[in-house]
Design a protein around this motif. Structure first.
Motif, PDB file in Angstrom:
ATOM      1  N   UNK A  62       4.671  31.620   2.871  1.00 34.12           N
ATOM      2  CA  UNK A  62       5.893  31.782   3.880  1.00 34.12           C
ATOM      3  C   UNK A  62       5.447  31.930   5.223  1.00 34.12           C
ATOM      4  N   UNK A  63       4.512  32.263   5.608  1.00 33.02           N
ATOM      5  CA  UNK A  63       4.064  32.487   7.007  1.00 33.02           C
ATOM      6  C   UNK A  63       3.630  31.173   7.413  1.00 33.02           C
ATOM      7  N   UNK A  64       2.979  30.314   6.502  1.00 27.13           N
ATOM      8  CA  UNK A  64       2.495  29.006   7.052  1.00 27.13           C
ATOM      9  C   UNK A  64       3.694  28.077   7.192  1.00 27.13           C
ATOM     10  N   UNK A  65       4.720  28.269   6.332  1.00 31.41           N
ATOM     11  CA  UNK A  65       5.780  27.389   6.394  1.00 31.41           C
ATOM     12  C   UNK A  65       6.545  27.782   7.553  1.00 31.41           C
ATOM     13  N   UNK A  66       6.718  28.909   7.999  1.00 38.58           N
ATOM     14  CA  UNK A  66       7.488  29.309   9.119  1.00 38.58           C
ATOM     15  C   UNK A  66       6.736  28.863  10.274  1.00 38.58           C
ATOM     16  N   UNK A  67       5.465  29.021  10.491  1.00 38.83           N
ATOM     17  CA  UNK A  67       4.699  28.585  11.559  1.00 38.83           C
ATOM     18  C   UNK A  67       4.728  27.022  11.860  1.00 38.83           C
ATOM     19  N   UNK A  68       4.647  26.355  10.809  1.00 36.06           N
ATOM     20  CA  UNK A  68       4.859  24.784  10.721  1.00 36.06           C
ATOM     21  C   UNK A  68       6.171  24.429  10.846  1.00 36.06           C
ATOM     22  N   UNK A  69       7.084  24.962  10.641  1.00 40.00           N
ATOM     23  CA  UNK A  69       8.449  24.608  10.326  1.00 40.00           C
ATOM     24  C   UNK A  69       8.473  23.648   9.205  1.00 40.00           C
ATOM     25  N   UNK A  70       7.806  24.212   8.191  1.00 42.86           N
ATOM     26  CA  UNK A  70       7.718  23.077   7.294  1.00 42.86           C
ATOM     27  C   UNK A  70       8.418  23.503   5.982  1.00 42.86           C
ATOM     28  N   UNK A  71       9.324  22.779   5.594  1.00 40.70           N
ATOM     29  CA  UNK A  71      10.261  22.795   4.385  1.00 40.70           C
ATOM     30  C   UNK A  71       9.622  22.830   3.001  1.00 40.70           C
ATOM     31  N   UNK A  72       9.999  23.743   2.334  1.00 41.16           N
ATOM     32  CA  UNK A  72       9.320  23.949   1.078  1.00 41.16           C
ATOM     33  C   UNK A  72      10.229  24.001  -0.205  1.00 41.16           C
ATOM     34  N   UNK A  73       9.728  23.562  -1.080  1.00 44.15           N
ATOM     35  CA  UNK A  73      10.454  23.908  -2.685  1.00 44.15           C
ATOM     36  C   UNK A  73       9.196  24.526  -3.360  1.00 44.15           C
ATOM     37  N   UNK A  74       9.554  25.671  -3.964  1.00 47.60           N
ATOM     38  CA  UNK A  74       8.687  26.511  -4.647  1.00 47.60           C
ATOM     39  C   UNK A  74       9.269  26.938  -5.779  1.00 47.60           C
ATOM     40  N   UNK A  75       8.407  26.494  -7.117  1.00 53.17           N
ATOM     41  CA  UNK A  75       8.750  26.868  -8.465  1.00 53.17           C
ATOM     42  C   UNK A  75       8.319  28.395  -8.520  1.00 53.17           C
ATOM     43  N   UNK A  76       9.197  29.177  -9.190  1.00 47.78           N
ATOM     44  CA  UNK A  76       8.657  30.517  -9.298  1.00 47.78           C
ATOM     45  C   UNK A  76       9.158  30.995 -10.649  1.00 47.78           C
ATOM     46  N   UNK A  77       8.612  31.629 -11.370  1.00 47.96           N
ATOM     47  CA  UNK A  77       9.047  32.392 -12.552  1.00 47.96           C
ATOM     48  C   UNK A  77       9.222  33.755 -12.266  1.00 47.96           C
ATOM     49  N   UNK A  78       8.786  34.395 -11.142  1.00 47.21           N
ATOM     50  CA  UNK A  78       8.832  35.540 -10.814  1.00 47.21           C
ATOM     51  C   UNK A  78      10.077  35.737  -9.964  1.00 47.21           C
ATOM     52  N   UNK A  79      11.195  36.177 -10.430  1.00 46.92           N
ATOM     53  CA  UNK A  79      12.327  36.521  -9.496  1.00 46.92           C
ATOM     54  C   UNK A  79      12.305  37.350  -8.522  1.00 46.92           C
ATOM     55  N   UNK A  80      11.422  38.579  -8.454  1.00 45.01           N
ATOM     56  CA  UNK A  80      11.505  39.511  -7.360  1.00 45.01           C
ATOM     57  C   UNK A  80      10.755  38.842  -6.069  1.00 45.01           C
ATOM     58  N   UNK A  81      10.016  37.978  -6.378  1.00 42.08           N
ATOM     59  CA  UNK A  81       8.930  37.093  -5.532  1.00 42.08           C
ATOM     60  C   UNK A  81       9.769  36.336  -4.748  1.00 42.08           C
ATOM     61  N   UNK A  82      10.556  35.558  -5.607  1.00 44.18           N
ATOM     62  CA  UNK A  82      11.352  34.632  -5.117  1.00 44.18           C
ATOM     63  C   UNK A  82      12.487  35.302  -4.144  1.00 44.18           C
TER      64      UNK A  82
END
Lengths: 265, 277
Positions: free
Chosen positions: B190-210
């Protein structure tokens, strides 16, 4: 609970007791028939006894000296043949192994490479040696070609199996960075299979030395040729010396390759 | 930025489609979580974008370039712009951390230079910077198989960022990590994406983390998008729509609990107690 319910025996592999009995009877009958069909000529065995004794005595007193030059030449020739054939076999087997791995190669390439392996593996070294001696003449060249050819099948088959069993996730990762096919092979496949490939090749090195002693008998050079000559001249003491040398070299090769393989992890 | 239109994927020999007419749009700097039950098509969707999986139908356009129309060589070029982080790290275990990072530059370096490990100094400098950023300073020459799970995933993330990507695809980054390491890894992404203004698609099975790290959630079920909206709208009705019936409320208490613990261990440089190699 009563005792009967607590008794346990391993269930038999073949459930039907009649089939079990029939199987035992069949095996017993076959053994009796097989031993009965052996034709043992006791007279010949008795007649051969003195020569056998002479042979054993010669073995007990090996003669390294009287044919020393030929023995040294033979050993050096065998070692040279072994090394050249193993290196050539390794170099040639790498592309074949890559092609024979189902997870890397498309179907036509796969089938072609598997065919090369099958041909190389389906003939015993002696048969291949007879063929190459007929084609290339007597001497170590035929031996080197024979051993290299046999090494391709051996190394490529085992290496291909290892490639097929490797972890494919790093391949996907390298592909995802934009790496080319060759980069995927070098960066993701090679690091995974290299230790095993080196182990297989070292193992083949000591097989090749042993085989070089055998194929000499059909004229493909090396220590085998020297051994064959010694037997032809009934010089069992020299033959015994050669056999001892072969055993020592094979043991040394096995020890060394085992040590090297243990270091490659 | 990224536009997906009518994307479908049928694996040969299966009856149902893995992806069925999926469309979505991603703006610059947006972080999306892709959630859904196993087999919903999350991994397939992510792999269709860089065409590790070949889609059956549909269009994918990244910054004006139609990825689905590219041929082999152009596709390799396009892949350089898309970083990917994998579920089980997908590092080359027998190579060093530095080599794993540099493998992120393979698309830019010729075969022989890569074989001889002659990467441009700028790549090496960048690798050292990224190692420090993900908290693995001094690990450059360690073999990847000596690292813990969390450390390996940091290497995986750094490898993806080596590409200086325009888009980050992340496939179940926390699935093989313990809960605490999972949080640290998600926070790092999350931090790295914000720093670099990098869009990301993240597969997650863990709903609270998402819900915690991704402002926008997309729910997949049976290869279709059943929810696409801001995290605020993700309530029990929507969860039931995505996953089916379950007592969603009963998990809420546990989450608050490890939040408190987590803040003690914030920052990337914390030593992981992940699984041993």
């Amino acid at each position: 609970m009563n005792d009967a319910a607590l008794r346990w025996r391993r269930p038999p592999m073949i459930a039907n007791p009649w089939w079990r009995a029939a199987l035992w009877l069949g095996v017993g009958g076959y053994l009796i028939a097989a031993v009965g069909s052996l034709e043992i000529n006791w007279q010949r065995i008795v007649a051969g006894m003195p020569r056998a004794l002479e042979f054993v005595q010669a073995m007990a007193a090996p003669d390294f000296v009287s044919r020393a030059d030929q023995i040294i030449d033979g050993v050096l020739e065998s070692l040279t043949m072994t090394l050249v054939a193993t290196v050539a076999g390794f170099v040639l087997s790498v592309p074949v192994a890559l092609g024979a791995a189902r997870n890397l190669a498309p179907a036509p390439v796969y089938l072609f490479c598997r065919a090369i392996i099958a041909v190389s593996r389906s003939f015993q070294e002696i048969i291949i040696a007879i063929l190459f001696v007929a084609m290339l003449g007597f001497g170590p060249l035929a031996g080197v070609v024979t051993l290299a050819f046999a090494s391709i099948g051996f190394i490529a088959k085992l290496a291909a199996e290892d490639i097929e069993a490797m972890d494919t996730r790093p391949l996907e990762a390298i592909r995802a960075t934009g790496g080319s096919w060759a980069q995927v092979i070098h960066w993701a496949v090679k690091p995974q299979v290299m230790p095993r490939l080196a182990g297989i090749t070292l193992y083949r090195l000591d097989i090749n030395f042993r085989e070089s002693a055998i194929i000499g008998i059909v004229g493909a050079g090396g220590i085998g040729a020297t051994l064959n000559t010694a037997f032809d001249r009934y010089e069992f003491d020299t033959a015994a010396a050669i056999l001892l040398i072969i055993i020592i070299i094979v043991l040394m090769a096995e020890y060394l390759s085992g040590m090297l393989r243990a270091r490659l992890r | 930025m990224l536009e997906i239109e009518g994307l479908s994927k049928h694996y040969p020999g299966t009856a149902a489609a893995a992806l069925d007419n999926v469309s979505l749009q991603l703006e610059g700097g947006e972080i999306i979580a892709l959630i859904g039950p196993s087999g919903a098509g999350k991994s397939t969707l992510i792999r269709c974008i860089n065409r590790l999986v070949e889609p059956t139908a549909g269009r994918i356009v990244l910054a004006g370039e139609e990825l689905t129309a590219l041929r082999a060589r152009e596709l390799r070029r396009a892949r350089r712009r898309i970083g990917m982080v994998f579920q089980e790290f997908a590092l080359v275990e027998r190579l060093s951390v530095m080599e794993n990072l540099l493998s992120g530059r393979l698309g830019y370096v010729g075969l022989w230079r890569s074989v001889l490990r002659r990467f441009p100094q700028s790549d090496i400098t960048r690798a050292f910077e990224l190692l420090e950023r993900v908290g693995l300073e001094g690990y450059a020459d360690r073999r990847a198989d000596t690292l813990s799970g969390g450390q390996r995933q940091r290497v995986g993330i750094a490898r993806a960022l080596m590409q200086a990507p325009e888009l980050l695809l992340v496939d179940e980054p926390t699935a093989s990590l313990d809960p605490r390491t999972a949080r640290q890894i998600m926070r790092l992404i999350h931090e790295l994406c914000t720093e670099h203004k990098l869009p990301a698609i993240i597969n997650l099975h863990d709903v609270p983390l998402a819900m915690r790290f991704c402002p926008r959630i997309i729910g997949l079920r049976g290869g279709r998008i059943v929810f696409d909206g801001p995290v605020k709208q993700l309530d029990t009705t929507v969860l039931t729509q995505i996953y089916g019936d379950e007592d969603w409320a009963s998990m809420a208490g546990e989450q608050a609990d490890d939040d408190a613990q987590d803040d003690v261990a914030s920052g990337a440089a914390v030593v992981d107690r992940g699984r041993a190699p």
